[in-house]
Design a protein around this motif. Structure first.
Motif, PDB file in Angstrom:
ATOM      1  N   ASN A 184      -1.497  -5.400  -8.352  1.00 28.40           N
ATOM      2  CA  ASN A 184      -1.443  -5.947  -6.986  1.00 28.40           C
ATOM      3  C   ASN A 184      -2.353  -5.082  -6.105  1.00 28.40           C
ATOM      4  OD1 ASN A 184      -0.834  -6.978  -4.461  1.00 28.40           O
ATOM      5  ND2 ASN A 184       1.372  -7.161  -4.879  1.00 28.40           N
ATOM      6  N   GLN A 185      -3.644  -5.417  -6.113  1.00 24.09           N
ATOM      7  CA  GLN A 185      -4.644  -4.562  -5.472  1.00 24.09           C
ATOM      8  C   GLN A 185      -4.515  -4.541  -3.953  1.00 24.09           C
ATOM      9  OE1 GLN A 185      -8.144  -6.296  -7.317  1.00 24.09           O
ATOM     10  NE2 GLN A 185      -8.183  -4.703  -8.889  1.00 24.09           N
ATOM     11  N   ARG A 186      -4.138  -5.686  -3.394  1.00 26.56           N
ATOM     12  CA  ARG A 186      -3.973  -5.733  -1.938  1.00 26.56           C
ATOM     13  C   ARG A 186      -2.852  -4.784  -1.503  1.00 26.56           C
ATOM     14  NH1 ARG A 186      -3.785 -10.808   2.228  1.00 26.56           N
ATOM     15  NH2 ARG A 186      -2.956  -9.659   3.996  1.00 26.56           N
ATOM     16  N   LEU A 187      -1.737  -4.812  -2.234  1.00 24.49           N
ATOM     17  CA  LEU A 187      -0.611  -3.941  -1.909  1.00 24.49           C
ATOM     18  C   LEU A 187      -1.012  -2.471  -2.038  1.00 24.49           C
ATOM     19  CD1 LEU A 187       2.391  -3.658  -1.214  1.00 24.49           C
ATOM     20  CD2 LEU A 187       2.896  -3.784  -3.678  1.00 24.49           C
ATOM     21  N   GLN A 188      -1.852  -2.169  -3.009  1.00 23.39           N
ATOM     22  CA  GLN A 188      -2.315  -0.800  -3.218  1.00 23.39           C
ATOM     23  C   GLN A 188      -3.003  -0.263  -1.947  1.00 23.39           C
ATOM     24  OE1 GLN A 188      -1.785   0.679  -6.277  1.00 23.39           O
ATOM     25  NE2 GLN A 188      -2.514   2.616  -5.487  1.00 23.39           N
ATOM     26  N   VAL A 189      -3.873  -1.098  -1.357  1.00 26.72           N
ATOM     27  CA  VAL A 189      -4.584  -0.695  -0.130  1.00 26.72           C
ATOM     28  C   VAL A 189      -3.620  -0.632   1.046  1.00 26.72           C
ATOM     29  CG1 VAL A 189      -6.457  -1.278   1.463  1.00 26.72           C
ATOM     30  CG2 VAL A 189      -6.736  -1.692  -0.980  1.00 26.72           C
ATOM     31  N   GLU A 190      -2.721  -1.626   1.132  1.00 26.28           N
ATOM     32  CA  GLU A 190      -1.775  -1.653   2.256  1.00 26.28           C
ATOM     33  C   GLU A 190      -0.856  -0.432   2.230  1.00 26.28           C
ATOM     34  OE1 GLU A 190      -1.393  -6.455   3.160  1.00 26.28           O
ATOM     35  OE2 GLU A 190      -0.031  -5.530   1.713  1.00 26.28           O
ATOM     36  N   LEU A 191      -0.404  -0.035   1.047  1.00 25.84           N
ATOM     37  CA  LEU A 191       0.437   1.165   0.938  1.00 25.84           C
ATOM     38  C   LEU A 191      -0.304   2.404   1.429  1.00 25.84           C
ATOM     39  CD1 LEU A 191       2.263   0.768  -2.498  1.00 25.84           C
ATOM     40  CD2 LEU A 191       3.339   1.044  -0.265  1.00 25.84           C
ATOM     41  N   ALA A 192      -1.590   2.501   1.061  1.00 29.79           N
ATOM     42  CA  ALA A 192      -2.398   3.646   1.502  1.00 29.79           C
ATOM     43  C   ALA A 192      -2.518   3.647   3.029  1.00 29.79           C
ATOM     44  CB  ALA A 192      -3.779   3.597   0.860  1.00 29.79           C
ATOM     45  N   LEU A 193      -2.726   2.462   3.619  1.00 23.30           N
ATOM     46  CA  LEU A 193      -2.863   2.366   5.079  1.00 23.30           C
ATOM     47  C   LEU A 193      -1.555   2.722   5.790  1.00 23.30           C
ATOM     48  CD1 LEU A 193      -4.991  -0.921   5.352  1.00 23.30           C
ATOM     49  CD2 LEU A 193      -5.779   1.420   5.719  1.00 23.30           C
ATOM     50  N   ILE A 194      -0.422   2.270   5.218  1.00 22.92           N
ATOM     51  CA  ILE A 194       0.889   2.578   5.818  1.00 22.92           C
ATOM     52  C   ILE A 194       1.143   4.089   5.774  1.00 22.92           C
ATOM     53  CG2 ILE A 194       3.386   2.291   5.532  1.00 22.92           C
ATOM     54  CD1 ILE A 194       2.719  -0.596   4.487  1.00 22.92           C
ATOM     55  N   LYS A 195       0.810   4.701   4.643  1.00 23.58           N
ATOM     56  CA  LYS A 195       0.973   6.165   4.531  1.00 23.58           C
ATOM     57  C   LYS A 195       0.112   6.887   5.572  1.00 23.58           C
ATOM     58  CE  LYS A 195       1.987   6.198  -0.448  1.00 23.58           C
ATOM     59  NZ  LYS A 195       1.439   6.523  -1.789  1.00 23.58           N
ATOM     60  N   MET A 196      -1.131   6.374   5.773  1.00 21.36           N
ATOM     61  CA  MET A 196      -2.020   6.989   6.764  1.00 21.36           C
ATOM     62  C   MET A 196      -1.437   6.888   8.176  1.00 21.36           C
ATOM     63  SD  MET A 196      -5.767   5.661   5.489  1.00 21.36           S
ATOM     64  CE  MET A 196      -6.239   5.783   3.769  1.00 21.36           C
TER      65      MET A 196
END
Length: 382
Positions: free
Chosen positions: A347-359
């Protein structure tokens, strides 16, 4: 109607002086000509589109010129220069090793080498993409390369030096061509635009130069494409639209959301970027590059590492001054980690979204850490 000539051919350098970004090479070659210290075999190596074959041709023309200028440049008017420019010179031979890589091709070349020049001082042989020669062809070439006739000069060009036999390398004077700097490419494009009466802006030319990744030929090809696309008006917006590049403004806006901990707007902006047809992996790489630029903008000594136009540089400096160093380093690390995990994620989109939420939560974590540190210091005082 005249036939269109691509810029890479129309503005191909004809003298050492006009070669872009390779002064360490051209200076050495001019001194060798001046002092009559020419090697019998040269190897020009480096990335594509940086001027290897161009320099080889300029060298071939210059060493046979009968009226060299004081700067050791070919005059362009003598009989030798005229025949070279018209393609009728019998002293100049160019071989494409990609399609002529057999022993028989090299034997044919060796037979030609035995015939001295009928006019002029040297016979020059340029072998392009020399790494494509077979091992047998290399071995057949060895003896001639080591002990050629006094009038023969070989110029080998390659993008992959590691594929060439060490025995060949040891017989050549090796010149390593650099990737051309972004500013040098942008300035060269600006000069061409001025000569062709094409309207440009500095931001757009810098984007083309960055996308070319050090290759001037790639930059000129993109420039021609965008000139056609925009009907001779090369603007920043037209360049990013044609080359499918994310606008800098997206990254500046996103960083503002991240530093303020605004998760909702961060995710909505990422969704907008995906809806505009951009790939999540390209986005996260671009974001990592943005954080890197913010990081180098923090120190006056590293500001010169910002390879952007002056207008964009001022935006980076303004945002860099307002961003916490701890935030930039942590966010850069998260972006890099996301890039490493992206291709293996289902789930590549979720991978990026998780990184953004952590940021988004980095500022609150930093604040908690600072509060805890202050409390510890207060306890020590008591």
């Amino acid at each position: 109607m005249e036939n269109f000539i691509v810029s890479a051919r129309k503005y191909r350098p004809a003298t050492f002086e006009t070669v872009v970004g390779q002064q360490h090479i051209t200076g050495t070659l001019k001194n060798a000509i001046k002092n009559n210290q020419l090697a019998q075999a040269f190897l020009f190596c480096g990335p594509r589109g940086v001027g290897k074959t161009t320099c080889a041709r300029i060298l071939a023309k210059t060493i046979n010129c009968t009226s060299l200028t004081a700067e050791q440049e070919a005059c362009g008017t003598c009989e030798s220069c005229q025949s070279f420019q018209s393609g009728h010179s019998f002293n100049f031979h160019e071989l494409d090793a990609a399609s002529n890589n057999s022993v028989d091709d090299i034997r044919s070349l060796i037979e030609q080498v035995r015939i001295p020049p009928q006019a002029g001082k040297y016979k020059i042989y340029i072998i392009d993409e020399v790494h494509m020669l077979s091992t047998s062809a290399f071995n057949a070439f060895l003896k001639t390369l080591e002990e050629p006739p006094s009038y023969a000069i070989f110029i080998l060009a390659t993008t992959e030096k590691h594929k060439i036999l060490p025995t060949i390398l040891s017989r050549c004077q090796i010149f390593d061509f650099n990737r051309i700097q972004v500013d040098d490419i942008a300035n060269h494009l600006a000069k061409i635009a001025e000569r062709e009466n094409i309207a440009t802006d500095n931001d757009g030319l810098h984007i083309i130069a960055q996308k070319a990744d050090g290759g001037l030929r790639d930059a000129l090809s993109m420039f021609d494409q965008i000139v056609s696309y925009t009907n001779r008006n090369v603007t920043y917006q037209a360049v990013i639209a044609n080359l499918n590049i994310l606008d800098y403004d997206y990254y500046f806006k996103l960083t503002d959301y991240l530093t303020s901990g605004d998760v909702s707007n961060t995710l909505l902006l990422f969704n907008e970027i995906l809806n505009n047809g951009f790939d999540g992996n390209n986005f996260i790489n671009g974001l990592a590059g943005h954080f890197r630029n913010l990081l180098v903008g923090k120190d006056n000594q590293t500001i010169q590492l910002l390879e952007v136009s002056e207008n964009i540089k001022q935006k980076y400096l303004a945002q860099s001054n307002g961003a916490n160093l701890g935030f930039i380093l942590t966010a850069l690390n998260l972006a890099n980690q996301c890039d490493l995990n992206y291709k293996n994620s289902k789930n590549q989109r979720l991978q990026v979204e998780l990184a953004l939420i952590k940021m988004c939560h980095i500022p609150s974590v930093i604040q908690l850490a600072n509060t805890a540190t202050d409390q510890d210091q207060d306890k020590k005082k008591l």
